[in-house]
Design a protein around this motif. Structure first.
Motif, PDB file in Angstrom:
ATOM      1  N   GLY A  10       0.836  -1.187   0.000  1.00 48.69           N
ATOM      2  CA  GLY A  10       0.000   0.000   0.000  1.00 48.69           C
ATOM      3  C   GLY A  10       0.876   1.244   0.000  1.00 48.69           C
ATOM      4  O   GLY A  10       1.926   1.285   0.653  1.00 48.69           O
ATOM      5  N   ALA A  11       0.454   2.248  -0.747  1.00 41.39           N
ATOM      6  CA  ALA A  11       1.261   3.459  -0.861  1.00 41.39           C
ATOM      7  C   ALA A  11       1.491   4.109   0.500  1.00 41.39           C
ATOM      8  O   ALA A  11       2.595   4.580   0.801  1.00 41.39           O
ATOM      9  CB  ALA A  11       0.586   4.443  -1.812  1.00 41.39           C
ATOM     10  N   ASP A  12       0.462   4.131   1.341  1.00 42.18           N
ATOM     11  CA  ASP A  12       0.613   4.773   2.642  1.00 42.18           C
ATOM     12  C   ASP A  12       1.645   4.044   3.498  1.00 42.18           C
ATOM     13  O   ASP A  12       2.432   4.678   4.214  1.00 42.18           O
ATOM     14  CB  ASP A  12      -0.731   4.857   3.373  1.00 42.18           C
ATOM     15  CG  ASP A  12      -1.446   3.514   3.473  1.00 42.18           C
ATOM     16  OD1 ASP A  12      -0.997   2.539   2.832  1.00 42.18           O
ATOM     17  OD2 ASP A  12      -2.458   3.447   4.195  1.00 42.18           O
ATOM     18  N   GLY A  13       1.671   2.708   3.398  1.00 40.28           N
ATOM     19  CA  GLY A  13       2.662   1.939   4.154  1.00 40.28           C
ATOM     20  C   GLY A  13       4.074   2.184   3.651  1.00 40.28           C
ATOM     21  O   GLY A  13       5.016   2.294   4.450  1.00 40.28           O
ATOM     22  N   VAL A  14       4.229   2.262   2.328  1.00 40.60           N
ATOM     23  CA  VAL A  14       5.550   2.528   1.754  1.00 40.60           C
ATOM     24  C   VAL A  14       6.053   3.901   2.181  1.00 40.60           C
ATOM     25  O   VAL A  14       7.201   4.055   2.623  1.00 40.60           O
ATOM     26  CB  VAL A  14       5.489   2.426   0.207  1.00 40.60           C
ATOM     27  CG1 VAL A  14       6.797   2.913  -0.405  1.00 40.60           C
ATOM     28  CG2 VAL A  14       5.196   0.999  -0.221  1.00 40.60           C
ATOM     29  N   VAL A  15       5.194   4.914   2.063  1.00 36.24           N
ATOM     30  CA  VAL A  15       5.600   6.270   2.441  1.00 36.24           C
ATOM     31  C   VAL A  15       5.916   6.334   3.935  1.00 36.24           C
ATOM     32  O   VAL A  15       6.923   6.945   4.343  1.00 36.24           O
ATOM     33  CB  VAL A  15       4.502   7.282   2.071  1.00 36.24           C
ATOM     34  CG1 VAL A  15       4.811   8.659   2.658  1.00 36.24           C
ATOM     35  CG2 VAL A  15       4.361   7.376   0.555  1.00 36.24           C
ATOM     36  N   LEU A  34       3.858   4.381  -9.848  1.00 37.66           N
ATOM     37  CA  LEU A  34       4.064   4.972  -8.525  1.00 37.66           C
ATOM     38  C   LEU A  34       3.065   6.079  -8.233  1.00 37.66           C
ATOM     39  O   LEU A  34       3.238   6.843  -7.278  1.00 37.66           O
ATOM     40  CB  LEU A  34       5.493   5.504  -8.405  1.00 37.66           C
ATOM     41  CG  LEU A  34       6.569   4.432  -8.167  1.00 37.66           C
ATOM     42  CD1 LEU A  34       7.961   5.000  -8.412  1.00 37.66           C
ATOM     43  CD2 LEU A  34       6.469   3.856  -6.760  1.00 37.66           C
ATOM     44  N   GLY A  35       2.021   6.162  -9.040  1.00 40.55           N
ATOM     45  CA  GLY A  35       1.008   7.194  -8.839  1.00 40.55           C
ATOM     46  C   GLY A  35       0.432   7.227  -7.438  1.00 40.55           C
ATOM     47  O   GLY A  35       0.298   8.312  -6.839  1.00 40.55           O
ATOM     48  N   PRO A  36       0.079   6.066  -6.843  1.00 45.91           N
ATOM     49  CA  PRO A  36      -0.466   6.105  -5.479  1.00 45.91           C
ATOM     50  C   PRO A  36       0.519   6.651  -4.454  1.00 45.91           C
ATOM     51  O   PRO A  36       0.120   7.323  -3.492  1.00 45.91           O
ATOM     52  CB  PRO A  36      -0.794   4.633  -5.197  1.00 45.91           C
ATOM     53  CG  PRO A  36      -1.007   4.029  -6.554  1.00 45.91           C
ATOM     54  CD  PRO A  36      -0.027   4.716  -7.446  1.00 45.91           C
ATOM     55  N   VAL A  37       1.809   6.371  -4.634  1.00 46.34           N
ATOM     56  CA  VAL A  37       2.823   6.909  -3.711  1.00 46.34           C
ATOM     57  C   VAL A  37       2.890   8.423  -3.837  1.00 46.34           C
ATOM     58  O   VAL A  37       2.933   9.145  -2.831  1.00 46.34           O
ATOM     59  CB  VAL A  37       4.197   6.270  -4.010  1.00 46.34           C
ATOM     60  CG1 VAL A  37       5.304   6.999  -3.237  1.00 46.34           C
ATOM     61  CG2 VAL A  37       4.186   4.793  -3.646  1.00 46.34           C
ATOM     62  N   ILE A  38       2.876   8.921  -5.078  1.00 50.48           N
ATOM     63  CA  ILE A  38       2.925  10.365  -5.293  1.00 50.48           C
ATOM     64  C   ILE A  38       1.684  11.039  -4.705  1.00 50.48           C
ATOM     65  O   ILE A  38       1.773  12.085  -4.064  1.00 50.48           O
ATOM     66  CB  ILE A  38       3.063  10.671  -6.795  1.00 50.48           C
ATOM     67  CG1 ILE A  38       4.408  10.156  -7.304  1.00 50.48           C
ATOM     68  CG2 ILE A  38       2.925  12.157  -7.067  1.00 50.48           C
ATOM     69  CD1 ILE A  38       4.550  10.166  -8.801  1.00 50.48           C
ATOM     70  N   SER A  39       0.520  10.425  -4.926  1.00 48.03           N
ATOM     71  CA  SER A  39      -0.713  10.980  -4.369  1.00 48.03           C
ATOM     72  C   SER A  39      -0.659  11.045  -2.852  1.00 48.03           C
ATOM     73  O   SER A  39      -1.107  12.028  -2.236  1.00 48.03           O
ATOM     74  CB  SER A  39      -1.918  10.145  -4.818  1.00 48.03           C
ATOM     75  OG  SER A  39      -2.075  10.211  -6.217  1.00 48.03           O
TER      76      SER A  39
END
Length: 379
Positions: A10-15, A34-39
């Motif tokens: 999940g992007a939130d977990g990665v960030v 990587l759009g979800p990470v950028i968002s």
């Protein structure tokens, strides 16, 4: 290497993990992988995410952040590695400034993709290795990523060199759909396809028309295909320079380029060359910049165009005339006036985001498009 990697991260977990390890700021150019990470970064850490015009700029900004004591992360599509080679090899390597790279893997062997990603996809790991950048595929779970991230940080600390995680398609799970904050202030503007139609109908039928990569070229081919069109596939930012080369050597023909805001920002230096080299050309060179303030093909992330006065840049670069338009009537008038006056002319067209969800890929393969265009130019 077949099939997509299951979407487990999940992007939130990665960030959150990256931030826990003291990493940031984040710089780069978007890729949908990587759009979800950028968002997530834009929503949760807006002061730690820097929108860049091209990947080389992102690496240089990251190098500066490292000099200031930060632990930066550069986000880029693997096709942008070409833009990043110089600062990675002659800046980061020379000064021993380690930056963490998240490099998406478009065109991975065994996974169908667009033609412009085929070669870069095949050589991405080897290219990073040739630059002496240790690299590995992004782990599929957060615990694995935590272990490999610690190893990456230790490697960067010991060597002073960058480290790259290669991000396959599907490695990051899609994020939740964001709700609009309110009415779209650009909803009244033309769509890109409508603007393209107004330009093509207003211009001289003899015009040689070069279209930038992405949905611009796809919409032009779908609606107004003709031998005088060249569809630039890939090489984002290069369409205007391609058009300049055509204009300088295809005597007697007016030339136009359909550019985008993200593409123009990626190669802003092209405007200086256009202004300089077209000064001696009497025939028109029409530079149409379709500006929706977004990287639409990668998910609609914002560009930095809202704060850029492209017309002032063009004027300072030596363009004969400029126009900034936001409706069909003024666009048609600007195209006709520009072609009547001749020389380099910039028309910035304010458009809204969005396109036909059923928009297909180009029917004409890139080598066929180039060969057909060359036949038109043959003496």
């Amino acid at each position: 290497m077949t099939g997509d990697v299951p979407a487990r991260l999940g992007a939130d977990g990665v960030v959150a993990l990256l931030k826990e390890r003291g990493l940031g700021p984040f710089t780069g150019v978007p890729c949908s992988f990587l759009g979800p990470v950028i968002s997530c970064l834009q929503a949760e850490h807006p002061d730690d995410y820097v929108i860049c015009g091209n990947e080389g700029e992102a690496v240089a900004i990251a190098a500066g952040a490292r000099l200031a004591g930060r632990r930066p992360v550069v986000i880029l599509q693997n096709s942008g590695l070409g833009n990043a080679v110089n600062p990675l090899t002659s800046l980061c390597h020379t000064l021993r400034l380690p930056v963490l790279l998240l490099v998406t893997w478009r065109g991975r062997p065994g996974q169908p993709d667009e033609p412009q990603h085929e070669l870069m996809g095949a050589i991405t790991p080897e290219m990073l290795t040739a630059m002496r950048i240790r690299n590995e595929v992004l782990p599929a779970t957060l615990p694995e990523l935590a272990v490999r991230l610690d190893a990456a940080l230790a490697h960067m600390a010991a060597t002073g060199l960058p480290f790259a995680f290669i991000v396959p398609k599907g490695a990051i799970a899609p994020g939740p759909a964001s709700e609009p904050a309110g009415p779209d202030p650009r909803a009244h503007l033309m769509g890109r396809a409508e603007a393209i139609g107004e330009v093509t109908r207003a211009m001289d039928p003899a015009t040689l028309l070069v279209a930038t990569t992405g949905k611009t070229a796809r919409e032009l081919e779908r609606d107004f295909d003709r031998p005088e069109n060249l569809y630039v596939v890939g090489s984002m930012g290069c369409a205007s320079s391609v058009a300049l080369g055509v204009a300088m050597h295809a005597s007697g023909r007016p030339v136009a380029v359909l550019d985008g805001d993200g593409a123009a920002l990626m190669r802003l230096e092209a405007m200086a060359a256009i202004g300089r080299e077209t000064g001696r050309l009497a025939r028109p060179f029409l530079h149409v910049l379709l500006d929706n303030e977004a990287y639409e093909s990668t998910g609609g992330q914002p560009t930095a165009s809202a704060g850029v006065d492209f017309c002032a840049v063009a004027t300072a670069s030596g363009y004969r005339s400029v126009a900034d338009v936001a409706d069909a009537e003024h666009l048609r008038a600007a195209v006709r006036r520009a072609q009547d006056e001749g020389g380099a002319q910039l028309i910035r067209v304010r458009i809204r985001s969005g396109s036909d969800p059923g928009l297909g890929r180009p029917a004409l393969r890139p080598p066929q498009s180039a060969a057909r265009f060359m036949e038109v130019l043959a003496p």
